[in-house]
Design a protein around this motif. Structure first.
Motif, PDB file in Angstrom:
ATOM      1  N   LYS A 278      40.311  47.406  43.160  1.00  0.00           N
ATOM      2  CA  LYS A 278      40.944  46.263  43.821  1.00  0.00           C
ATOM      3  C   LYS A 278      40.163  44.971  43.595  1.00  0.00           C
ATOM      4  N   LYS A 279      40.826  43.865  43.866  1.00  0.00           N
ATOM      5  CA  LYS A 279      40.205  42.548  43.835  1.00  0.00           C
ATOM      6  C   LYS A 279      39.022  42.542  44.807  1.00  0.00           C
TER       7      LYS A 279
ATOM      8  N   LYS B 297      32.389  41.600  38.943  1.00  0.00           N
ATOM      9  CA  LYS B 297      33.121  41.560  40.205  1.00  0.00           C
ATOM     10  C   LYS B 297      34.563  41.250  39.830  1.00  0.00           C
ATOM     11  N   ILE B 298      35.496  42.043  40.344  1.00  0.00           N
ATOM     12  CA  ILE B 298      36.903  41.886  39.984  1.00  0.00           C
ATOM     13  C   ILE B 298      37.485  40.676  40.716  1.00  0.00           C
ATOM     14  N   ILE B 299      38.031  39.743  39.938  1.00  0.00           N
ATOM     15  CA  ILE B 299      38.627  38.524  40.481  1.00  0.00           C
ATOM     16  C   ILE B 299      40.127  38.722  40.674  1.00  0.00           C
ATOM     17  N   GLU B 300      40.763  39.422  39.719  1.00  0.00           N
ATOM     18  CA  GLU B 300      42.205  39.632  39.785  1.00  0.00           C
ATOM     19  C   GLU B 300      42.571  40.905  39.028  1.00  0.00           C
ATOM     20  N   VAL B 301      43.598  41.602  39.523  1.00  0.00           N
ATOM     21  CA  VAL B 301      44.121  42.803  38.862  1.00  0.00           C
ATOM     22  C   VAL B 301      45.623  42.648  38.737  1.00  0.00           C
ATOM     23  N   THR B 302      46.151  42.851  37.539  1.00  0.00           N
ATOM     24  CA  THR B 302      47.598  42.882  37.357  1.00  0.00           C
ATOM     25  C   THR B 302      47.962  44.261  36.824  1.00  0.00           C
TER      26      THR B 302
END
Length: 160
Positions: free
Chosen positions: A33-34, A46-51
């Motif tokens: 997850k974000k 670090k995840i900023i966005e997931v599509t």
């Protein structure tokens, strides 16, 4: 290091207390997850966005990750099949009390684990903030983020 033999079983004990823990652990791509962390193109991010894209004529649903390298700040994009496992870095944040900054720019830190002198003073705004606290004779607590065998200062607080 020494070896103990107990009923024909051998145990290797590391002097540093390292239990052989891994630097990463697996997680399914569609479960990330974000705000979480993932290894994107071999870098801890670090995840900023997931599509997420639905399965098409070529098979698997895909997840596209946009992340920020936790050490360099570089933006990284990576894509993985949603049902496949990805590596997630073990990221640990620890607070240390700052004693001083050495002449060669390393922080002299003290915490539960003892003394630490292998973290460089960060450049930019955070480095200036730390120098300002020390110049004002304030007690400084520095937050060190560790992952993949590397460490970096990510925050500092002045204690009154």
């Amino acid at each position: 290091m020494y070896v103990t033999n107990m009923e024909d079983e051998q145990f290797i004990i590391d002097d540093a207390g390292n239990a052989g823990a891994s630097l990463t652990f697996p997680a399914q791509a569609n479960a990330l997850k974000k705000g979480g962390h993932a290894m994107l193109k071999g870098k801890p991010c670090k995840i900023i966005e997931v599509t997420k894209a639905k399965p098409g004529k070529h098979g698997h649903a895909k997840c596209t990750f946009f992340g920020k390298d936790i050490f360099t700040g570089a933006m990284i994009e990576d894509q993985h099949p949603a049902s496949h496992n990805m590596e997630v870095p073990v990221v640990k944040k620890t607070e240390y009390d700052l004693s001083h900054i050495s002449r060669d720019g390393f922080l002299s830190l003290f915490g539960e684990g003892g003394e630490k002198q292998d973290v460089k003073l960060p450049e930019g705004e955070l480095g200036e903030k730390i120098r300002g606290y020390l110049a004002a004779d304030k007690a400084v607590t520095v937050v060190i983020q560790a992952a993949m065998g590397q460490e970096i200062a990510v925050d500092a607080k002045a204690m009154d």
